[in-house]
Design a protein around this motif. Structure first.
Motif, mmCIF file in Angstrom:
data_model
loop_
_atom_site.group_PDB
_atom_site.id
_atom_site.type_symbol
_atom_site.label_atom_id
_atom_site.label_comp_id
_atom_site.label_asym_id
_atom_site.label_seq_id
_atom_site.Cartn_x
_atom_site.Cartn_y
_atom_site.Cartn_z
ATOM 1 N N SER A 190 11.555 2.569 -6.447
ATOM 2 C CA SER A 190 12.598 1.596 -6.054
ATOM 3 C C SER A 190 12.529 1.192 -4.475
ATOM 4 O O SER A 190 11.832 1.797 -3.925
ATOM 5 C CB SER A 190 13.850 2.106 -6.501
ATOM 6 N N ILE A 191 13.200 0.083 -4.351
ATOM 7 C CA ILE A 191 13.004 -0.175 -2.820
ATOM 8 C C ILE A 191 13.336 0.747 -1.919
ATOM 9 O O ILE A 191 12.518 0.922 -0.958
ATOM 10 C CB ILE A 191 13.973 -1.518 -2.696
ATOM 11 N N PRO A 192 14.352 1.660 -1.981
ATOM 12 C CA PRO A 192 14.809 2.637 -0.973
ATOM 13 C C PRO A 192 13.498 3.630 -0.809
ATOM 14 O O PRO A 192 13.290 4.236 0.105
ATOM 15 C CB PRO A 192 16.036 3.104 -1.424
ATOM 16 N N TRP A 235 3.440 -13.852 2.901
ATOM 17 C CA TRP A 235 4.443 -14.284 3.979
ATOM 18 C C TRP A 235 5.828 -13.965 3.753
ATOM 19 O O TRP A 235 6.505 -13.505 4.740
ATOM 20 C CB TRP A 235 4.036 -15.668 4.322
ATOM 21 N N LEU A 236 6.318 -14.447 2.669
ATOM 22 C CA LEU A 236 7.637 -14.484 2.183
ATOM 23 C C LEU A 236 8.033 -12.908 2.318
ATOM 24 O O LEU A 236 9.216 -12.656 2.845
ATOM 25 C CB LEU A 236 8.008 -15.320 1.075
ATOM 26 N N ARG A 237 7.343 -12.277 1.475
ATOM 27 C CA ARG A 237 7.624 -10.872 1.327
ATOM 28 C C ARG A 237 7.715 -10.062 2.419
ATOM 29 O O ARG A 237 8.581 -9.095 2.779
ATOM 30 C CB ARG A 237 6.752 -10.394 0.370
ATOM 31 N N ALA A 238 7.027 -10.624 3.525
ATOM 32 C CA ALA A 238 6.974 -9.795 4.931
ATOM 33 C C ALA A 238 8.366 -9.966 5.756
ATOM 34 O O ALA A 238 8.673 -9.237 6.627
ATOM 35 C CB ALA A 238 5.888 -10.110 5.706
ATOM 36 N N ILE A 239 9.112 -10.910 5.625
ATOM 37 C CA ILE A 239 10.226 -11.320 6.109
ATOM 38 C C ILE A 239 11.125 -10.376 6.653
ATOM 39 O O ILE A 239 11.389 -10.052 7.642
ATOM 40 C CB ILE A 239 10.893 -12.644 5.976
ATOM 41 N N PRO A 240 11.589 -9.820 5.534
ATOM 42 C CA PRO A 240 12.751 -8.543 5.786
ATOM 43 C C PRO A 240 12.263 -7.616 6.657
ATOM 44 O O PRO A 240 13.076 -6.954 7.530
ATOM 45 C CB PRO A 240 12.952 -8.035 4.251
ATOM 46 N N SER A 299 22.978 0.672 2.889
ATOM 47 C CA SER A 299 23.949 -0.340 3.061
ATOM 48 C C SER A 299 23.689 -1.051 1.661
ATOM 49 O O SER A 299 22.615 -1.592 1.324
ATOM 50 C CB SER A 299 23.670 -1.485 4.051
ATOM 51 N N LYS A 300 24.813 -1.043 0.825
ATOM 52 C CA LYS A 300 24.719 -1.434 -0.768
ATOM 53 C C LYS A 300 24.556 -2.948 -0.558
ATOM 54 O O LYS A 300 23.683 -3.474 -1.318
ATOM 55 C CB LYS A 300 25.760 -1.314 -1.449
ATOM 56 N N LEU A 301 25.176 -3.665 0.543
ATOM 57 C CA LEU A 301 25.064 -5.069 0.802
ATOM 58 C C LEU A 301 23.446 -5.507 0.912
ATOM 59 O O LEU A 301 23.008 -6.461 0.416
ATOM 60 C CB LEU A 301 25.842 -5.465 1.618
ATOM 61 N N PHE A 302 23.128 -4.887 2.010
ATOM 62 C CA PHE A 302 21.528 -5.318 2.423
ATOM 63 C C PHE A 302 20.708 -4.953 1.101
ATOM 64 O O PHE A 302 19.768 -5.858 0.816
ATOM 65 C CB PHE A 302 21.464 -4.321 3.428
ATOM 66 N N LEU A 303 20.720 -3.841 0.552
ATOM 67 C CA LEU A 303 20.031 -3.594 -0.643
ATOM 68 C C LEU A 303 19.947 -4.459 -1.712
ATOM 69 O O LEU A 303 19.197 -4.916 -2.213
ATOM 70 C CB LEU A 303 20.236 -2.177 -1.224
ATOM 71 N N PHE A 304 21.380 -4.966 -1.983
ATOM 72 C CA PHE A 304 21.431 -6.051 -3.003
ATOM 73 C C PHE A 304 20.838 -7.481 -2.488
ATOM 74 O O PHE A 304 20.197 -8.004 -3.315
ATOM 75 C CB PHE A 304 22.998 -6.241 -3.205
ATOM 76 N N LEU A 305 21.089 -7.743 -1.461
ATOM 77 C CA LEU A 305 20.306 -8.928 -0.691
ATOM 78 C C LEU A 305 18.932 -8.921 -0.661
ATOM 79 O O LEU A 305 18.401 -9.896 -1.311
ATOM 80 C CB LEU A 305 20.978 -9.372 0.515
ATOM 81 N N THR A 342 17.163 -7.014 -2.625
ATOM 82 C CA THR A 342 16.323 -6.867 -3.969
ATOM 83 C C THR A 342 16.479 -8.557 -4.416
ATOM 84 O O THR A 342 15.412 -8.811 -5.241
ATOM 85 C CB THR A 342 17.428 -6.081 -4.878
ATOM 86 N N LYS A 343 17.488 -9.242 -4.294
ATOM 87 C CA LYS A 343 17.476 -10.655 -4.906
ATOM 88 C C LYS A 343 16.578 -11.503 -4.140
ATOM 89 O O LYS A 343 15.765 -12.260 -4.862
ATOM 90 C CB LYS A 343 18.928 -11.135 -4.622
ATOM 91 N N TYR A 344 16.209 -11.125 -2.732
ATOM 92 C CA TYR A 344 15.174 -11.968 -2.168
ATOM 93 C C TYR A 344 13.891 -11.804 -2.757
ATOM 94 O O TYR A 344 13.093 -12.575 -2.834
ATOM 95 C CB TYR A 344 15.446 -11.481 -0.526
ATOM 96 N N TYR A 345 13.772 -10.535 -2.793
ATOM 97 C CA TYR A 345 12.236 -10.145 -3.471
ATOM 98 C C TYR A 345 12.146 -10.576 -4.755
ATOM 99 O O TYR A 345 10.906 -11.219 -5.258
ATOM 100 C CB TYR A 345 11.876 -8.531 -3.451
ATOM 101 N N SER A 346 13.016 -10.596 -5.635
ATOM 102 C CA SER A 346 12.898 -11.194 -6.797
ATOM 103 C C SER A 346 12.782 -12.714 -6.804
ATOM 104 O O SER A 346 11.843 -13.248 -7.611
ATOM 105 C CB SER A 346 14.369 -11.107 -7.708
#
Length: 327
Positions: free
Chosen positions: A14-16, A163-168, A184-190, A192-196
């Motif tokens: 998972s992302i974390p 390139w897009l994947r590297a932005i965060p 940060s649950k907000l950062f993780l949510f955002l 995750t949505k961005y990677y999707s």
């Protein structure tokens, strides 16, 4: 998307808990000082990544080298070592026999394991440019694996996604991103949505069944090889390219492109490289299946790494690239 070496059991990705940092130039790197358990064909190993994100001891943070003969070994999972312990990887086997057999004993010999699983030739080039040259190597060894051309064209076709994947990870560099992902649950949510969202930019392509794509991949591989040769000259370092065949080529099952060895040799001759392909010598070994994990996996056993390292050293000595052989 999470790409992991063949026959590796996926743990918590998972992302974390993702061990990767995403980059526009290298596609990804490994988090510094990271430890992660892996299982390959039932063989549990623990991978310890150093301060630069490589499976090796900590590297110096300054450019003072002293009386050291330093070798950088670049490559993919075949170099990083899957299913073997740290001291059984191809770079460390080469380091051990270099120390034992090199004709000169007046310099300390070290081989840096800069292999990263799922890397290909263009990523080796970016790693050498961004990190490797800073260590002022005496010799650079690059393992060119059988699937590198296919991976190169896939990365090329995925360039927008990469390139897009590297932005965060570019905006929030490590360890800031790691802290935000776990706190940060907000950062993780955002994120995750961005990677999707970024996955919609991944094109469908299969370079192994499309000869046009495969040939384009070889063009990219050749360009990266030539660029690495030029980079080596900027630090007055020798560079040798080692062709690493797949188990299918060694056992002649016909599952991989049959012209891999020929294309590699053609590139070597064309650009006057130091190059050596392992395929024919590995075929001559007794009990060839013992060189590969479980006799079926693409990765070398400790014995396979040892044999490959000995073959490589014979070539390096012949070409007067090993320490103490220039006199």
């Amino acid at each position: 998307i999470r790409i992991i070496p063949a026959n590796i059991t996926k743990v918590d990705n998972s992302i974390p808990n993702d061990h990767r940092l995403y980059s526009a130039t290298r596609n990804f790197s490994i988090k510094p000082n990271y430890t992660k358990p892996f299982t390959a064909l039932g063989q549990p190993t623990i991978w310890y990544f150093n301060n630069y994100g490589f499976r090796d001891h900590p590297y110096p943070t300054n450019e003072i080298k002293g009386n050291v003969f330093r070798v950088l070994f670049l490559g993919d999972s075949m170099v990083m070592g899957v299913g073997v312990e740290d001291n059984e990887t191809l770079p460390k086997q080469l380091e051990n026999i270099l120390r034992q057999k090199a004709s000169s004993k007046d310099r300390f010999i070290e081989v840096f394991n800069m292999g990263i699983a799922s890397y290909s030739t263009e990523q080796y080039e970016a790693t050498l440019r961004e990190i490797g040259l800073n260590f002022k190597p005496d010799l650079i060894v690059v393992g060119i694996y059988a699937n590198d051309p296919g991976e190169d064209i896939i990365n090329k076709r995925n360039s927008r996604y990469i390139w897009l994947r590297a932005i965060p990870d570019t905006i929030f560099p490590y360890p800031v991103n790691a802290y935000l992902e776990t706190h940060s649950k907000l950062f993780l949510f955002l994120v995750t949505k961005y990677y999707s969202f970024t996955t919609r930019f991944v094109p469908n392509s299969d370079p192994w069944t499309n000869k046009v794509l495969y040939d384009q991949g070889w063009q990219l591989t050749e360009e990266a090889i030539v660029n690495m040769q030029r980079l080596a000259k900027t630090v007055s370092s020798n560079i040798a390219f080692i062709g690493i065949p797949s188990i299918d080529e060694v056992l002649e099952t016909g599952k991989m492109p049959e012209d891999r060895e020929e294309k590699f040799i053609e590139v070597g001759k064309k650009h006057h490289l130091f190059y050596f392909d392992l395929e024919q010598d590995l075929k001559k070994q007794p009990a060839v299946k013992d060189l590969f994990l479980g006799g079926t996996d693409i990765h070398f056993t400790p014995l396979g790494n040892r044999v490959a390292a000995e073959l490589m050293l014979d070539y390096l000595i012949k070409e007067k690239l090993a320490p103490g052989t220039k006199e």
